[in-house]
Design an enzyme around this catalytic site. Structure first.
Site, PDB file in Angstrom:
ATOM      1  N   GLU A 179      10.076  16.571  14.327  1.00 33.76           N
ATOM      2  CA  GLU A 179      10.523  16.281  12.975  1.00 33.76           C
ATOM      3  C   GLU A 179       9.800  17.244  12.028  1.00 33.76           C
ATOM      4  O   GLU A 179       8.584  17.181  11.885  1.00 33.76           O
ATOM      5  CB  GLU A 179      10.166  14.840  12.606  1.00 33.76           C
ATOM      6  CG  GLU A 179      10.552  14.499  11.189  1.00 33.76           C
ATOM      7  CD  GLU A 179      10.301  13.044  10.827  1.00 33.76           C
ATOM      8  OE1 GLU A 179       9.182  12.553  11.038  1.00 33.76           O
ATOM      9  OE2 GLU A 179      11.237  12.397  10.327  1.00 33.76           O
ATOM     10  N   CYS A 200      13.605  10.997   6.294  1.00 38.17           N
ATOM     11  CA  CYS A 200      13.611  10.607   7.708  1.00 38.17           C
ATOM     12  C   CYS A 200      15.029  10.688   8.281  1.00 38.17           C
ATOM     13  O   CYS A 200      15.212  10.901   9.469  1.00 38.17           O
ATOM     14  CB  CYS A 200      13.048   9.206   7.861  1.00 38.17           C
ATOM     15  SG  CYS A 200      13.810   8.003   6.764  1.00 38.17           S
ATOM     16  N   LYS A 229       0.849  -1.192   0.000  1.00 40.32           N
ATOM     17  CA  LYS A 229       0.000   0.000   0.000  1.00 40.32           C
ATOM     18  C   LYS A 229       0.883   1.240   0.000  1.00 40.32           C
ATOM     19  O   LYS A 229       1.532   1.552   0.989  1.00 40.32           O
ATOM     20  CB  LYS A 229      -0.912   0.056   1.229  1.00 40.32           C
ATOM     21  CG  LYS A 229      -2.029   1.099   1.006  1.00 40.32           C
ATOM     22  CD  LYS A 229      -2.589   1.712   2.266  1.00 40.32           C
ATOM     23  CE  LYS A 229      -1.846   2.913   2.765  1.00 40.32           C
ATOM     24  NZ  LYS A 229      -1.929   4.099   1.890  1.00 40.32           N
ATOM     25  N   GLU A 243       9.963   1.643  10.568  1.00 36.73           N
ATOM     26  CA  GLU A 243      11.010   2.645  10.355  1.00 36.73           C
ATOM     27  C   GLU A 243      10.300   3.989  10.376  1.00 36.73           C
ATOM     28  O   GLU A 243       9.550   4.315   9.465  1.00 36.73           O
ATOM     29  CB  GLU A 243      11.719   2.374   9.027  1.00 36.73           C
ATOM     30  CG  GLU A 243      13.057   3.055   8.948  1.00 36.73           C
ATOM     31  CD  GLU A 243      12.954   4.367   8.229  1.00 36.73           C
ATOM     32  OE1 GLU A 243      12.838   5.398   8.922  1.00 36.73           O
ATOM     33  OE2 GLU A 243      12.971   4.367   7.001  1.00 36.73           O
TER      34      GLU A 243
HETATM   35  P1  NAI Z   1       1.763   8.641   7.767  1.00 37.84           P
HETATM   36  O1  NAI Z   1       2.552   7.874   8.755  1.00 37.84           O
HETATM   37  O2  NAI Z   1       0.386   9.044   8.109  1.00 37.84           O
HETATM   38  O3  NAI Z   1       1.665   7.814   6.389  1.00 37.84           O
HETATM   39  C1  NAI Z   1       2.546   6.780   5.984  1.00 37.84           C
HETATM   40  C2  NAI Z   1       1.726   5.629   5.407  1.00 37.84           C
HETATM   41  O4  NAI Z   1       0.910   5.037   6.409  1.00 37.84           O
HETATM   42  C3  NAI Z   1       0.782   6.001   4.286  1.00 37.84           C
HETATM   43  O5  NAI Z   1       0.786   4.955   3.332  1.00 37.84           O
HETATM   44  C4  NAI Z   1      -0.556   6.083   4.998  1.00 37.84           C
HETATM   45  O6  NAI Z   1      -1.662   5.904   4.152  1.00 37.84           O
HETATM   46  C5  NAI Z   1      -0.445   4.937   5.969  1.00 37.84           C
HETATM   47  N1  NAI Z   1      -1.305   5.008   7.148  1.00 37.84           N
HETATM   48  C6  NAI Z   1      -1.838   6.106   7.739  1.00 37.84           C
HETATM   49  N2  NAI Z   1      -2.548   5.752   8.829  1.00 37.84           N
HETATM   50  C7  NAI Z   1      -2.447   4.408   8.946  1.00 37.84           C
HETATM   51  C8  NAI Z   1      -2.932   3.442   9.892  1.00 37.84           C
HETATM   52  N3  NAI Z   1      -3.657   3.791  10.947  1.00 37.84           N
HETATM   53  N4  NAI Z   1      -2.606   2.144   9.716  1.00 37.84           N
HETATM   54  C9  NAI Z   1      -1.844   1.761   8.674  1.00 37.84           C
HETATM   55  N5  NAI Z   1      -1.360   2.623   7.744  1.00 37.84           N
HETATM   56  C10 NAI Z   1      -1.654   3.923   7.877  1.00 37.84           C
HETATM   57  O7  NAI Z   1       2.625   9.891   7.368  1.00 37.84           O
HETATM   58  P2  NAI Z   1       2.112  11.271   6.745  1.00 37.84           P
HETATM   59  O8  NAI Z   1       0.852  11.721   7.391  1.00 37.84           O
HETATM   60  O9  NAI Z   1       2.072  11.104   5.281  1.00 37.84           O
HETATM   61  O10 NAI Z   1       3.297  12.248   7.171  1.00 37.84           O
HETATM   62  C11 NAI Z   1       3.269  12.846   8.460  1.00 37.84           C
HETATM   63  C12 NAI Z   1       4.653  13.050   8.988  1.00 37.84           C
HETATM   64  O11 NAI Z   1       5.295  11.784   9.169  1.00 37.84           O
HETATM   65  C13 NAI Z   1       5.595  13.792   8.072  1.00 37.84           C
HETATM   66  O12 NAI Z   1       5.426  15.173   8.178  1.00 37.84           O
HETATM   67  C14 NAI Z   1       6.928  13.325   8.591  1.00 37.84           C
HETATM   68  O13 NAI Z   1       7.277  14.083   9.733  1.00 37.84           O
HETATM   69  C15 NAI Z   1       6.670  11.894   8.973  1.00 37.84           C
HETATM   70  N6  NAI Z   1       7.063  10.949   7.914  1.00 37.84           N
HETATM   71  C16 NAI Z   1       8.189  10.213   8.073  1.00 37.84           C
HETATM   72  C17 NAI Z   1       8.614   9.376   7.063  1.00 37.84           C
HETATM   73  C18 NAI Z   1       9.837   8.573   7.187  1.00 37.84           C
HETATM   74  O14 NAI Z   1      10.524   8.348   6.189  1.00 37.84           O
HETATM   75  N7  NAI Z   1      10.165   8.039   8.341  1.00 37.84           N
HETATM   76  C19 NAI Z   1       7.912   9.262   5.795  1.00 37.84           C
HETATM   77  C20 NAI Z   1       6.685  10.013   5.744  1.00 37.84           C
HETATM   78  C21 NAI Z   1       6.315  10.826   6.773  1.00 37.84           C
END
Ligand code: NAI
Ligand code: MG
Length: 474
Positions: free
Chosen positions: A376, A282, A174, A248
């Site tokens: 972050e 990240c 996904k 991660e």
């Molecule tokens: P997010 O963690 O909400 O999204 C990442 C993935 O998780 C997406 O595919 C999303 O659809 C999915 N997701 C969301 N809620 C879920 C749930 N309850 N169960 C399973 N999957 C779920 O991240 P978002 O909102 O796009 O970004 C928010 C912040 O997160 C960013 O501003 C950044 O600070 C951080 N981030 C960190 C990343 C990294 O590489 N460690 C990558 C993306 C975001």
């Protein structure tokens, strides 16, 4: 353009026909229509993966044959590089030279590396005493749910699916809602490569689709990259079926620059660490700590280099800084440039530009408890803070609940090793950034997640290691 799920060997619309718009952050308008999955679509994808695992050829194929198909899949990624680059650039505003120069070659390499790693891996044989012989089998784990973020859509999707597939699992991928296109293309190319139906399924949609996967009883492994908040929700959901998770999560990486460092090189690497991918990494080095004695000189060179970065249309090969990936993310990043988040910190260069663009921003005099120093930010924003002693530099770098990446810049060999040992972080780079040997463990401590992937660490996660103990008549 229409972007659809790939389930059980076929492209599919959502069962309920729902769609959403794929927004290009440079034009801020829709350029494609995406199938908006629901829990029902996630269930279909899991059922397909389950059947392909339980009765299909993939887990039963030898490593040589699986490896051959994964190499063909990698070749197809190379052949479709232009389409992947367009997908990443239009889905999230990634500067196109980063996609073509880094993400796409790495995505193909992920598949080749893990195919070869699995094929060449040996397992332990433990001759215990004359009457017993013990050996280890690494058996495919089953159905893997891979949930990817939007900052490296293709590279991180392949980082997950490559070891999962190489070890004989089937997958439901996904992608993040903002970046569906490269994942859907991966699903189609896997079929073109000859990977059997149901082995790699791609289900598109928002958080609830991910949540449905993580609580599904037929899912055997969950690998996730994204925010720490979502990581916690996934960990809780997975606990119900005791499904192993690899998380991660976020970071607040530090780069500690000592006064014995090669300054030209330190500036070059810390600029990359702060601003590559428009700071949406990240692993970003978003906190710079610079030793007393070189602080003024370093800051002046760093500021000059920051101001030379070219902001613009991400599909232009000259562009180094694109727009932020979405309206929501743009709002988040710019909120950290408000007085309340700066906590008295001063912006020496950068700030809001236009539309969803933030110029590369350098902030000094930030209190350690300010939001900009604690959270972050995930954008082109870096803080620069002086320190005096080696221990103080390490302590400042460690003063965060995250622990994903840390860097040190020094030409003193002893210091380099002392500091590498003292940094509380899953990944430490000395005099460089983002150099990845895929055999090495990758992951974080604290709020940055749990588990490690890479080489044998990926094998541990994507297999069920089994011990076989045999008695020998003596
Ligand atoms: P997010 O963690 O909400 O999204 C990442 C993935 O998780 C997406 O595919 C999303 O659809 C999915 N997701 C969301 N809620 C879920 C749930 N309850 N169960 C399973 N999957 C779920 O991240 P978002 O909102 O796009 O970004 C928010 C912040 O997160 C960013 O501003 C950044 O600070 C951080 N981030 C960190 C990343 C990294 O590489 N460690 C990558 C993306 C975001
Ligand atoms: Mg979100």
């Amino acid at each position: 353009m229409k972007i659809r799920h790939v389930i059980d060997g076929h492209e599919a619309d959502s069962l309920d026909g729902a769609t959403y718009d794929d927004i290009d952050p440079f034009t801020r308008s829709s350029y494609a229509t995406v199938a908006r999955g629901s829990e029902k679509d996630a269930d279909l994808a899991v059922a397909a993966a389950r059947q392909a695992f339980d009765t299909g050829p993939w887990p039963r194929m030898g490593f040589a044959e699986r490896g051959r198909l994964l190499h063909r899949f990698a070749d197809l990624i190379d052949q479709h590089a232009a389409e992947f680059a367009d997908a990443e650039t239009r889905d999230m505003g990634k500067p196109i030279t980063e996609a073509t120069g880094h993400d796409i070659p790495r995505a193909a390499y992920n598949l080749r590396f893990f195919a070869d790693h699995a094929r060449l891996s040996a397992s332990e044989s433990l001759p215990s005493d004359t009457a017993h012989h013990v050996y280890v089998r690494y058996e495919s784990a089953g159905v893997v749910a891979a949930i990817a973020p939007w900052n490296y859509p293709l590279m991180l999707a392949t980082w997950k699916i490559a070891p999962a597939l190489a070890w004989g699992n089937t997958v439901v991928l996904k992608p993040a809602e903002d970046t569906p296109r490269s994942a859907a293309l991966l699903g189609r190319l896997a079929l073109e490569a000859g990977i059997p139906e149901g082995v790699l399924n791609v289900v598109l949609g928002h958080g609830p689709v991910g949540a449905a996967l993580t609580r599904h009883p037929d899912v055997d492994r969950i690998t996730f990259t994204g925010s720490s908040a979502t990581g916690r929700a996934i960990s809780a959901a997975a606990a119900h079926h005791l499904t192993p998770v690899s998380l991660e999560l976020g970071g607040k990486g530090a780069a500690v620059v000592f006064n014995d460092a090669n300054l030209d090189s330190a500036v070059e690497w810390t600029i990359k660490a702060a601003f590559n991918n428009t700071g949406q990494i990240c692993l970003a080095g978003s906190r710079l700590y610079v030793q007393h004695g070189i602080y003024d000189e370093f800051l002046s060179r760093f500021k000059t280099a920051t101001e030379q970065l070219r902001l613009g249309d991400p599909s232009d090969r000259e562009t180094q800084i694109g727009p932020l990936a979405s309206a929501q993310h743009f709002a988040k990043v710019t909120s950290y440039l408000e007085d309340e988040a700066l906590g008295g910190g001063q912006i020496v260069t950068g700030g809001y530009d236009h539309d969803w663009f933030v110029r590369p921003t350098v902030v000094v005099d930030v209190p350690s408890d300010s939001l900009i120093q604690r959270d972050e930010v995930f954008g082109p924003v870096v803080t620069v803070t002086p320190f005096r002693t080696e221990q103080e530099g390490v302590d400042l770098a460690n003063s965060t609940p995250y622990g994903l990446s840390a860097m040190a810049f020094t030409d003193n060999l002893h210091r380099a090793h002392r500091v590498a040992a003292g940094l509380r972080s899953g990944n430490v780079w000395i005099n460089c950034f983002f150099v990845r040997d895929l055999r090495a463990p990758f992951g974080g401590v604290g709020d940055s997640g749990t588990g490690r992937e890479g080489g044998t660490f990926s094998r541990e996660f994507f297999t069920e290691p089994k011990s076989v103990t045999m008695r020998i008549d003596t």
